[in-house]
Design an enzyme around this catalytic site. Structure first.
Site, PDB file in Angstrom:
ATOM      1  N   GLY A  32      -6.502 -10.078  -1.217  1.00 39.50           N
ATOM      2  CA  GLY A  32      -6.075 -11.454  -1.054  1.00 39.50           C
ATOM      3  C   GLY A  32      -4.817 -11.744  -1.832  1.00 39.50           C
ATOM      4  O   GLY A  32      -4.351 -10.933  -2.634  1.00 39.50           O
ATOM      5  N   CYS A  72     -11.577   1.147   4.795  1.00 38.78           N
ATOM      6  CA  CYS A  72     -11.599   1.806   3.490  1.00 38.78           C
ATOM      7  C   CYS A  72     -12.073   0.826   2.421  1.00 38.78           C
ATOM      8  O   CYS A  72     -11.916  -0.388   2.561  1.00 38.78           O
ATOM      9  CB  CYS A  72     -10.223   2.367   3.134  1.00 38.78           C
ATOM     10  SG  CYS A  72      -8.994   1.125   2.683  1.00 38.78           S
ATOM     11  N   CYS A 102       0.799  -1.226   0.000  1.00 35.91           N
ATOM     12  CA  CYS A 102       0.000   0.000   0.000  1.00 35.91           C
ATOM     13  C   CYS A 102       0.833   1.278   0.000  1.00 35.91           C
ATOM     14  O   CYS A 102       0.290   2.373  -0.179  1.00 35.91           O
ATOM     15  CB  CYS A 102      -0.957  -0.011   1.186  1.00 35.91           C
ATOM     16  SG  CYS A 102      -2.142  -1.374   1.149  1.00 35.91           S
TER      17      CYS A 102
END
Length: 393
Positions: A118, A213, A82
């Site tokens: 995932g 989120c 991220c």
């Protein structure tokens, strides 16, 4: 690396739900063109490019960028979970600061699938093996990994300091109020604390669905240049990167047996300290922050990791309104990941776009009055954390 690095331009496209976006090459082209237009430079002037994305095949960065032009420049593809977008920004800044290039593009994008994140490569060891094992020891719920990690971090704060679950709801409600003024945000509807609490419970007593989120599609980009390049071409040199640091996990991520460290509290604190020291400023000098609120729980613990409030003081920070307009520091004026959305590879560069607009005084109804220093925090599990300090000069 002593050369000052100017953020000459930044741009992004409106974020959308999975299935509602254009294919990633079109998203990339629009975001990059927006950044080029904001900078006032032609693509032919770009000497290097760093492309950030998490879910995509090799050289997807080239595929997207070729929609803008094919000039033969180096294109480096970056994947750091991220924090991918800000890792691309970090590399672009290094290229300019070192004198290797005078005009560099950083861009990020994600064309995501619906549902929880995932693993794609299930035939080999997972990067999260150690994280999963410790999370299983420290928590006793069966949830998708991200919910388990960040919910567990929030629960650790609740258990140590008596933090109420309603405090996380206050953070989510604040995000929605900020996003209402952001036309690029995915969710612009305002939700109240009560509505957040009434949402379906994902982890009883710890997290509701609105505290997480959403999976999101989108793209964002930034043009970084040297001072000499900006002066030669008459570019806007209002915003520069004052300091930047990138950290990864240390043994304490696991040794403390604290879910807050598992999700990057230590990485964040270390990166923030490096940035403050390099810039000669403290958290009290920061006027606006875009931080990594993938869950309301992570926003709360990040206040403490970034030094915006004392350890254990995050709940008071929220209740007193010190995290919004009229308080000590405006956090996530864009609406953050919770409301603006979180297309993984684009997030760090979307944060950059928001803060550049704030420091230029062009944020409209979201404008933070008098902002001179802006802090960006982007976190990726597994792990990497990038903290960037921008300055209006």
């Amino acid at each position: 690396m002593t050369s000052s690095v100017i953020v000459a331009g930044a741009g992004m496209i409106p974020f959308t739900k999975p299935g509602a976006s254009e294919p990633y090459p079109q998203m990339v082209a629009k975001a990059v063109r927006a950044a080029l237009a904001d900078a006032g430079v032609e693509y032919a002037s770009v000497q290097q490019a760093y492309a950030g994305y998490v879910y995509g095949d090799s050289t997807a960065g080239q595929r997207g960028l070729y929609e803008v032009g094919m000039t033969g420049i180096p294109v480096v593809n970056v994947n750091n979970n991220c924090s991918t977008g800000s890792t691309a920004l970090y590399l672009a800044r290094q290229a300019v600061a070192s004198g290797m290039a005078d005009c560099v593009l950083a861009f990020g994008f994600e064309q995501m699938m619906p549902g929880a994140l995932g693993s794609v490569f299930n035939d080999r060891p997972s990067p999260f093996e150690r994280f999963d094992a410790l999370a299983a020891e420290l928590t006793d719920v069966e949830l998708p990994l991200a919910l388990r990690y960040f919910g567990g971090a929030g629960l650790a704060h609740m258990q140590e300091f008596g933090t109420k679950v309603e405090t996380f709801a206050k953070i989510r409600a604040k995000a929605s109020r900020h996003a209402a003024n952001n036309p690029l945000a995915l969710f612009r509807n305002v939700v109240t604390e009560a509505e957040v609490m009434a949402a379906p419970m994902l982890w009883p007593g710890v997290m509701t669905r609105l505290m997480a989120c959403p999976p999101t599609c989108g793209a964002a980009a930034a043009i970084l240049v040297s001072e000499a390049f900006a002066k030669k071409h008459g570019l806007d040199a209002t915003v520069r990167i004052r300091a930047q640091a990138m950290t990864t996990d240390t043994p304490d991520s696991f040794a403390t047996r604290d879910m807050r460290d598992v999700v990057g509290f230590g990485m964040t604190r270390s990166a923030a300290r490096q940035v403050y020291e390099a810039a000669g400023v403290g958290p009290e000098d920061i006027g606006v922050v875009e931080l990594h609120d993938c869950f309301a729980h992570n926003e709360l613990i990040s206040y403490e990791a970034l030094g915006l409030c004392p350890i254990g003081g995050a709940e008071k920070f929220v209740v007193d309104g010190d995290n919004t307009y009229g308080g000590k520091v405006v956090t996530n004026p864009s609406g953050g990941l919770l409301s603006k959305g979180h297309p993984l590879g684009a997030t760090g560069l979307a944060q950059c776009t928001e803060l550049v607009g704030q420091l230029r005084g062009r944020a409209g109804a979201r404008q933070v009055d008098g902002a001179r220093l802006a802090l960006q925090h982007n976190l990726g599990l597994g792990g990497a954390c990038v903290v960037t300090l921008y300055e209006r000069v």
